[in-house]
Write a protein that holds these residues in place. Structure first.
Motif, PDB file in Angstrom:
ATOM      1  N   ASP A  37       0.823  -1.281  -0.004  1.00 23.68           N
ATOM      2  CA  ASP A  37      -0.045   0.158  -0.021  1.00 23.68           C
ATOM      3  C   ASP A  37       0.811   1.220   0.031  1.00 23.68           C
ATOM      4  OD1 ASP A  37      -2.197  -1.272  -0.087  1.00 23.68           O
ATOM      5  OD2 ASP A  37      -2.809  -1.112   2.165  1.00 23.68           O
ATOM      6  N   LEU A  38       2.186   1.285   0.796  1.00 21.76           N
ATOM      7  CA  LEU A  38       3.001   2.361   0.840  1.00 21.76           C
ATOM      8  C   LEU A  38       3.324   2.889  -0.432  1.00 21.76           C
ATOM      9  CD1 LEU A  38       4.628   4.567   2.608  1.00 21.76           C
ATOM     10  CD2 LEU A  38       5.976   2.894   2.968  1.00 21.76           C
ATOM     11  N   GLN A  39       4.249   1.536  -1.193  1.00 25.36           N
ATOM     12  CA  GLN A  39       4.676   1.978  -2.419  1.00 25.36           C
ATOM     13  C   GLN A  39       3.579   2.309  -3.520  1.00 25.36           C
ATOM     14  OE1 GLN A  39       7.744   1.531  -2.505  1.00 25.36           O
ATOM     15  NE2 GLN A  39       7.791   0.615  -0.616  1.00 25.36           N
ATOM     16  N   ALA A  40       2.361   1.895  -3.534  1.00 23.67           N
ATOM     17  CA  ALA A  40       1.478   2.126  -4.326  1.00 23.67           C
ATOM     18  C   ALA A  40       1.289   3.717  -3.976  1.00 23.67           C
ATOM     19  CB  ALA A  40       0.128   1.464  -4.164  1.00 23.67           C
ATOM     20  N   LYS A  41       0.945   4.207  -2.807  1.00 20.87           N
ATOM     21  CA  LYS A  41       0.702   5.561  -2.565  1.00 20.87           C
ATOM     22  C   LYS A  41       1.969   6.376  -2.966  1.00 20.87           C
ATOM     23  CE  LYS A  41      -2.951   6.422  -0.815  1.00 20.87           C
ATOM     24  NZ  LYS A  41      -4.086   6.993  -1.381  1.00 20.87           N
ATOM     25  N   ILE A  42       3.154   6.046  -2.697  1.00 24.05           N
ATOM     26  CA  ILE A  42       4.148   6.769  -3.038  1.00 24.05           C
ATOM     27  C   ILE A  42       4.215   6.798  -4.541  1.00 24.05           C
ATOM     28  CG2 ILE A  42       6.786   6.754  -3.504  1.00 24.05           C
ATOM     29  CD1 ILE A  42       7.115   5.267  -0.716  1.00 24.05           C
ATOM     30  N   GLN A  43       3.910   5.959  -5.443  1.00 27.99           N
ATOM     31  CA  GLN A  43       3.751   6.169  -6.876  1.00 27.99           C
ATOM     32  C   GLN A  43       2.687   7.293  -7.175  1.00 27.99           C
ATOM     33  OE1 GLN A  43       3.327   2.703  -9.348  1.00 27.99           O
ATOM     34  NE2 GLN A  43       5.234   1.961  -8.398  1.00 27.99           N
ATOM     35  N   TYR A  44       1.688   7.251  -6.402  1.00 32.46           N
ATOM     36  CA  TYR A  44       0.523   8.012  -6.633  1.00 32.46           C
ATOM     37  C   TYR A  44       0.932   9.529  -6.319  1.00 32.46           C
ATOM     38  CZ  TYR A  44      -3.864  10.774  -5.295  1.00 32.46           C
ATOM     39  OH  TYR A  44      -4.586  11.499  -5.017  1.00 32.46           O
ATOM     40  N   CYS A  45       1.664   9.821  -5.144  1.00 29.01           N
ATOM     41  CA  CYS A  45       2.046  11.241  -5.007  1.00 29.01           C
ATOM     42  C   CYS A  45       3.075  11.626  -6.081  1.00 29.01           C
ATOM     43  CB  CYS A  45       2.830  11.225  -3.603  1.00 29.01           C
ATOM     44  SG  CYS A  45       1.922  10.584  -2.402  1.00 29.01           S
ATOM     45  N   GLN A  46       3.840  10.715  -6.596  1.00 31.14           N
ATOM     46  CA  GLN A  46       4.927  11.010  -7.630  1.00 31.14           C
ATOM     47  C   GLN A  46       4.304  11.271  -8.844  1.00 31.14           C
ATOM     48  OE1 GLN A  46       6.961   7.391  -7.291  1.00 31.14           O
ATOM     49  NE2 GLN A  46       8.830   8.078  -6.658  1.00 31.14           N
ATOM     50  N   ASP A  47       2.970  10.899  -9.129  1.00 33.78           N
ATOM     51  CA  ASP A  47       2.143  11.430 -10.398  1.00 33.78           C
ATOM     52  C   ASP A  47       2.250  12.775 -10.202  1.00 33.78           C
ATOM     53  OD1 ASP A  47       2.035   8.630 -11.234  1.00 33.78           O
ATOM     54  OD2 ASP A  47       0.022   8.616 -10.538  1.00 33.78           O
ATOM     55  N   CYS A  48       1.862  13.430  -9.391  1.00 33.95           N
ATOM     56  CA  CYS A  48       1.795  14.794  -9.299  1.00 33.95           C
ATOM     57  C   CYS A  48       3.088  15.527  -8.843  1.00 33.95           C
ATOM     58  CB  CYS A  48       0.803  15.368  -8.489  1.00 33.95           C
ATOM     59  SG  CYS A  48      -0.882  15.175  -9.272  1.00 33.95           S
ATOM     60  N   HIS A  49       3.703  15.231  -7.816  1.00 35.55           N
ATOM     61  CA  HIS A  49       4.790  16.268  -7.121  1.00 35.55           C
ATOM     62  C   HIS A  49       6.315  15.533  -7.902  1.00 35.55           C
ATOM     63  CE1 HIS A  49       2.830  18.335  -3.867  1.00 35.55           C
ATOM     64  NE2 HIS A  49       2.066  17.106  -3.821  1.00 35.55           N
ATOM     65  N   GLY A  50       6.225  14.715  -8.818  1.00 32.92           N
ATOM     66  CA  GLY A  50       7.426  14.216  -9.587  1.00 32.92           C
ATOM     67  C   GLY A  50       8.197  13.063  -8.871  1.00 32.92           C
ATOM     68  N   MET A  51       8.855  12.186  -9.817  1.00 28.82           N
ATOM     69  CA  MET A  51       9.745  11.043  -9.133  1.00 28.82           C
ATOM     70  C   MET A  51      10.375  11.169  -8.040  1.00 28.82           C
ATOM     71  SD  MET A  51       8.830   8.549 -10.684  1.00 28.82           S
ATOM     72  CE  MET A  51       9.814   7.350  -9.892  1.00 28.82           C
ATOM     73  N   SER A  52      11.026  12.305  -7.970  1.00 26.83           N
ATOM     74  CA  SER A  52      12.012  12.680  -6.682  1.00 26.83           C
ATOM     75  C   SER A  52      11.359  13.612  -5.844  1.00 26.83           C
ATOM     76  CB  SER A  52      13.389  12.729  -6.995  1.00 26.83           C
ATOM     77  OG  SER A  52      13.164  13.927  -8.035  1.00 26.83           O
ATOM     78  N   GLY A  53       9.994  13.928  -5.857  1.00 31.11           N
ATOM     79  CA  GLY A  53       9.354  14.878  -5.009  1.00 31.11           C
ATOM     80  C   GLY A  53       9.919  16.321  -5.510  1.00 31.11           C
ATOM     81  N   GLN A  54      10.322  16.243  -6.721  1.00 30.45           N
ATOM     82  CA  GLN A  54      11.079  17.965  -7.144  1.00 30.45           C
ATOM     83  C   GLN A  54       9.812  18.962  -7.440  1.00 30.45           C
ATOM     84  OE1 GLN A  54      10.736  15.241  -9.029  1.00 30.45           O
ATOM     85  NE2 GLN A  54      10.728  15.627 -11.151  1.00 30.45           N
ATOM     86  N   GLY A  55       8.664  18.521  -7.546  1.00 31.13           N
ATOM     87  CA  GLY A  55       7.526  19.501  -8.008  1.00 31.13           C
ATOM     88  C   GLY A  55       7.580  19.867  -9.514  1.00 31.13           C
ATOM     89  N   LEU A  56       6.599  20.573  -9.997  1.00 27.28           N
ATOM     90  CA  LEU A  56       6.482  20.540 -11.257  1.00 27.28           C
ATOM     91  C   LEU A  56       5.651  21.833 -11.617  1.00 27.28           C
ATOM     92  CD1 LEU A  56       6.507  19.012 -13.814  1.00 27.28           C
ATOM     93  CD2 LEU A  56       4.114  18.397 -13.497  1.00 27.28           C
ATOM     94  N   SER A  57       6.193  22.706 -12.499  1.00 28.86           N
ATOM     95  CA  SER A  57       5.514  24.139 -12.494  1.00 28.86           C
ATOM     96  C   SER A  57       5.157  24.203 -14.204  1.00 28.86           C
ATOM     97  CB  SER A  57       6.214  25.475 -12.129  1.00 28.86           C
ATOM     98  OG  SER A  57       7.493  25.469 -13.275  1.00 28.86           O
ATOM     99  N   GLY A  58       4.429  25.141 -14.549  1.00 28.63           N
ATOM    100  CA  GLY A  58       4.191  25.281 -16.120  1.00 28.63           C
ATOM    101  C   GLY A  58       2.982  24.625 -16.409  1.00 28.63           C
TER     102      GLY A  58
END
Ligand code: HEC
Ligand code: HEC
Length: 220
Positions: A37-58
Motif C-alpha cells: 500500500d505504501l509503495q502504491a501511495k508513493i507512486q500516486y504522489c509521484q504522479d503529481c509531485h514528480g519522481m523525486s518529489g521535485q515539484g512541477l510548474s508550467g
C-alpha cells in the motif's frame, strides 16, 4: 532497479518496514498499512509531485517540491488538506487528492523528506542577489523580520517551519501573493500561519519575486 533505488533512498525505519512481510501499525493508530500500500501511495504522489518529489510548474497547477521537506511540516499540511483547512476553494480538489489513512502520513512524510534532488530553479537570475538580502536581513522599513530567523540560515526549515530551499519559483510566489486566500484556514495551526500572514502582506510584489527567485536555486 527502480524498487531498489527507492529502498536505498529510504530512512532506516521505513527500510525495516519495507523488508518485513508483515503489515505494521504506526504510533497509536490501529489501522495497519502494508508495504505494498505504501509503495502504491508513493507512486500516486509521484504522479503529481514528480519522481523525486521535485515539484512541477508550467502546467495547469503549480505543484510544490516536497523533497527534503521537514516530516512534521509534511504531516501537518497533509492533515490540513484532509480536514479541508487549506486550499478548500482550489479548482482541483486538494482534499480528495491528499486523502490518506492516518498511518500513511508519517510514512509518506519520512519517505519524501529523505529525498534531495537538484532544485529545478525557475526564477529570474538577476533577482537572486536582492532576494538573498531580503531572506537574510528582512525588510526593516516594512517591518518584515529576516526569513532566516525562522526558516533557518540555509532555508532548511525545522519541525513545523517549512524548508524553502529549492522550492519552485512559481509556487513560492503564489503562496506569498495569495497567503490569506490559500492558507491560515487551519485552526490547529493558526499561530504559525498568522506569523507568516503579516510577513506575506508586508512584502511588495517585486520583493516577493526576488525572494522566490533566490530560494528557487538554493541547494542544501
Ligand atoms: C492531483 C495532483 C496531486 C496529488 C496526487 C498529490 N498532490 Fe500534493 N499537492 C498538489 C498541489 C497542486 C499542491 C499545492 C496546493 C497549493 O497550491 O497550496 C500540493 C501540496 C502538497 C503539500 C504541501 C506542500 C507545501 O509546501 O506546503 C504536501 C506536503 C503534499 N502536497 C504532499 C503530497 C503527498 C504526500 C501526496 C501523495 C499522497 C500528494 N501530495 C498527492 C497536488 C497533488
Ligand atoms: C516568525 C517566523 C517566520 C518568519 C520571520 C518567516 N516565516 Fe515563512 N513561515 C513560517 C511558518 C511557521 C510557516 C508555516 C505556516 C503554515 O504552517 O501554514 C511559514 C511558511 C512559509 C511559506 C510557505 C511554504 C510552503 O511550502 O508552502 C513561504 C513561501 C514562506 N514561509 C516564506 C517566507 C519568507 C520569504 C520570509 C521572509 C520574508 C518568511 N517566510 C519569514 C514562519 C516564518
Amino acid at each position: 532497479m527502480k524498487y531498489i533505488g527507492l529502498l536505498l533512498a529510504m530512512p532506516p525505519a521505513i527500510l525495516a518496514m519495507a523488508f518485513s512481510t508483515k503489515s505494521f501499525a504506526a504510533g497509536t493508530d490501529t489501522e495497519a498499512i502494508s508495504n505494498q500500500d505504501l509503495q502504491a501511495k508513493i507512486q500516486y504522489c509521484q504522479d503529481c509531485h514528480g519522481m523525486s518529489g521535485q515539484g512541477l510548474s508550467g502546467g495547469y497547477l503549480t505543484i510544490p517540491r516536497i523533497a527534503g521537506q521537514t516530516p512534521k511540516y509534511i504531516e501537518k499540511q497533509l492533515l490540513a488538506f484532509n480536514e479541508a483547512m487549506r486550499d478548500k476553494n482550489s479548482a482541483v480538489g486538494m482534499t480528495t487528492a491528499h486523502a490518506l489513512k492516518p498511518a500513511m502520513r508519517p510514512a509518506l512524510a519520512a519517505y519524501f523528506s529523505s529525498l534531495n534532488p537538484e532544485p529545478t530553479g525557475g526564477g529570474p537570475r538577476d533577482l537572486v542577489d536582492t532576494g538573498k538580502k531580503i531572506y537574510e536581513e528582512g525588510v526593516p522599513e516594512a517591518n518584515v523580520a529576516a526569513c532566516s530567523g525562522c526558516h533557518g540560515p540555509e532555508a532548511k526549515g525545522k519541525n513545523e517551519i517549512p524548508r524553502l530551499a529549492g522550492q519552485l519559483n512559481s509556487y513560492t510566489e503564489k503562496e506569498l501573493t495569495d497567503w490569506s486566500k490559500v492558507r491560515g484556514q487551519n485552526p490547529l495551526n493558526e499561530g504559525a500561519a498568522a506569523a507568516m500572514k503579516q510577513v506575506a502582506h508586508s512584502l511588495s510584489p517585486s520583493q516577493i519575486a526576488a525572494v522566490a527567485a533566490y530560494l528557487s536555486y538554493l541547494k542544501t
